[in-house]
Design a protein around this motif. Structure first.
Motif, PDB file in Angstrom:
ATOM      1  N   GLY A 138       0.803  -1.206   0.000  1.00 27.66           N
ATOM      2  CA  GLY A 138       0.000   0.000   0.000  1.00 27.66           C
ATOM      3  C   GLY A 138       0.839   1.260   0.000  1.00 27.66           C
ATOM      4  N   ASP A 139       0.157   2.388   0.141  1.00 27.91           N
ATOM      5  CA  ASP A 139       0.817   3.692   0.177  1.00 27.91           C
ATOM      6  C   ASP A 139       1.192   4.043   1.617  1.00 27.91           C
ATOM      7  N   HIS A 140       2.372   4.632   1.790  1.00 33.55           N
ATOM      8  CA  HIS A 140       2.853   4.978   3.128  1.00 33.55           C
ATOM      9  C   HIS A 140       3.589   6.314   3.092  1.00 33.55           C
ATOM     10  N   ASP A 189       7.199   9.685   0.715  1.00 35.02           N
ATOM     11  CA  ASP A 189       6.074   8.849   0.309  1.00 35.02           C
ATOM     12  C   ASP A 189       6.586   7.633  -0.457  1.00 35.02           C
ATOM     13  N   VAL A 203       5.461   3.547  -2.020  1.00 37.04           N
ATOM     14  CA  VAL A 203       4.393   2.635  -2.428  1.00 37.04           C
ATOM     15  C   VAL A 203       4.965   1.220  -2.425  1.00 37.04           C
TER      16      VAL A 203
END
Length: 376
Positions: free
Chosen positions: A343-345, A372, A374
């Motif tokens: 996921g996105d973090h 950021d 992914v």
């Protein structure tokens, strides 16, 4: 080099900023070097700059618990100062004051005498106008009260007042800084042994003192004096028998001047300030590892630097590392394994998240870096 260098500031010191340090080796001691400062928060003493003959100056450490003094040398373990201000060789700036023009100094406030000497020198055209004047004087006292403990950082309570109050914090912050320190008395005779209510500890009869300090025309700025209106003169000194030393509480009601043997003034027209500047650099995430560099791009060393690593704004589950010491213009690289789900973090790395080191707002923006990522 500027006429006066100020490492940290009294304003920051009294708010508890004792994690910035200037090494002893950064202070030039050739010639007539004026200065004062504090030792570390561990031994909690004062620094006095005295002349050592005509060609050198020396820094003396005033010990908090007994007022004794020791000359500092490089490598002796006492050579990092959370606050210190000093000149270069100020011999060319030395302006001897006309003591006769000051009149009889007996019992008169020392600050008023220094102020009078500055005004007299300016009227005669012998003393240039300056924001801060260096002061050297040799004085004999009828009675003298000193403080030695330098814990001006009474500390975090004062910083809290900007956002919240407590009964203890408001009471402490309402006192004069020097009221909160242990006082010591120098006098020809010890106090009456029956007077058990005297809070001032008697040291002895060393009444002749060699002193060095600064007169700030704008004390509210908190550069070399406490940031209080009218608190122009900040003076440290040692008895000429080298028995005692500390901060001269010249404004204390018990302090009474007998005479001045000499008074030298030094117009300090250029001032430079030193501070640390923490920064997060080179933040990257590759193959399950987070890499970043913590740098000190400022001009003072820093101790006990904390660094927080926060994943997706979950501060309750953050990682934390601590750097015991980070020198000025140096940095330390870190690699931290991170097992992130798909996921996105967003990864945030924050230097000094508790803001124990007081930095100007424009210098604090680089304390944090976000990344950021992914994970597929």
């Amino acid at each position: 080099m500027a006429d006066l260098t100020i490492a940290n500031s009294v304003c920051d010191l009294i708010l508890g900023d004792v994690r910035e340090h200037l090494p002893f080796e950064r202070i030039p001691l050739d010639g007539d070097v004026l200065g004062l400062g504090t030792t570390t928060s561990v031994d909690n003493g004062e620094l006095t700059f005295l002349r050592d003959g005509d060609q050198q100056s020396a820094i003396w450490r005033c010990v908090a618990h007994d007022g004794s003094i020791r000359r500092l040398t490089s490598g002796d373990g006492s050579g990092h100062f959370p606050y210190v201000c000093f000149t270069g060789d100020a011999t060319a700036l030395r302006r001897p004051a006309d003591l006769a023009a000051l009149g009889d100094p007996q019992g008169r406030p020392l600050q008023a005498l220094v102020q009078q000497a500055i005004a007299h020198g300016q009227r005669l055209g012998n003393l240039e106008s300056a924001p801060i004047y260096g002061v050297r004087l040799i004085a004999h006292w009828h009675e003298l009260v000193i403080t030695v403990a330098s814990k001006l950082c009474m500390g975090q309570q004062r910083r809290n007042l900007g956002i919240a109050t407590s009964e203890a914090g408001t009471t402490a912050a309402g006192l004069s800084i020097y009221d909160m320190l242990q006082h010591y008395r120098l006098a020809p005779l010890p106090p009456d042994p029956g007077n058990t209510d005297d809070p001032i500890r008697y040291f002895g009869r060393s009444m002749h003192w060699d002193c060095c300090g600064f007169f700030d025309t704008e004390p509210e700025q908190g550069r070399v004096t406490v940031p209080q209106p009218g608190a122009h003169l900040h003076l440290h000194g040692c008895s000429t028998d080298l028995a005692f030393g500390g901060h001269l509480h010249h404004e204390h009601p018990s302090t009474r001047l007998e005479r001045l043997d000499s008074l030298w003034l030094y117009p300090l027209r250029s001032i430079t300030s030193l501070a640390s500047d923490l920064a997060i650099q080179h933040l990257a995430f590759r193959e399950g590892e987070l890499r970043f560099r913590v740098s000190n791009i400022g001009s003072m060393d820093v101790s006990d630097v904390g660094v927080a690593v926060v994943i997706d704004d979950r501060y309750s589950n953050h990682r934390y590392v601590r750097i015991p010491w980070l020198k000025a213009a140096e940095g330390e690289d870190f690699t931290m394994p991170l097992d992130l789900p798909v996921g996105d973090h967003r990864i945030s790395v924050i230097a000094d998240p508790e803001q124990m080191v007081i930095e100007a707002d424009e210098c604090r923006t680089n304390n944090r870096m976000d990344l950021d990522v992914v994970i597929a």
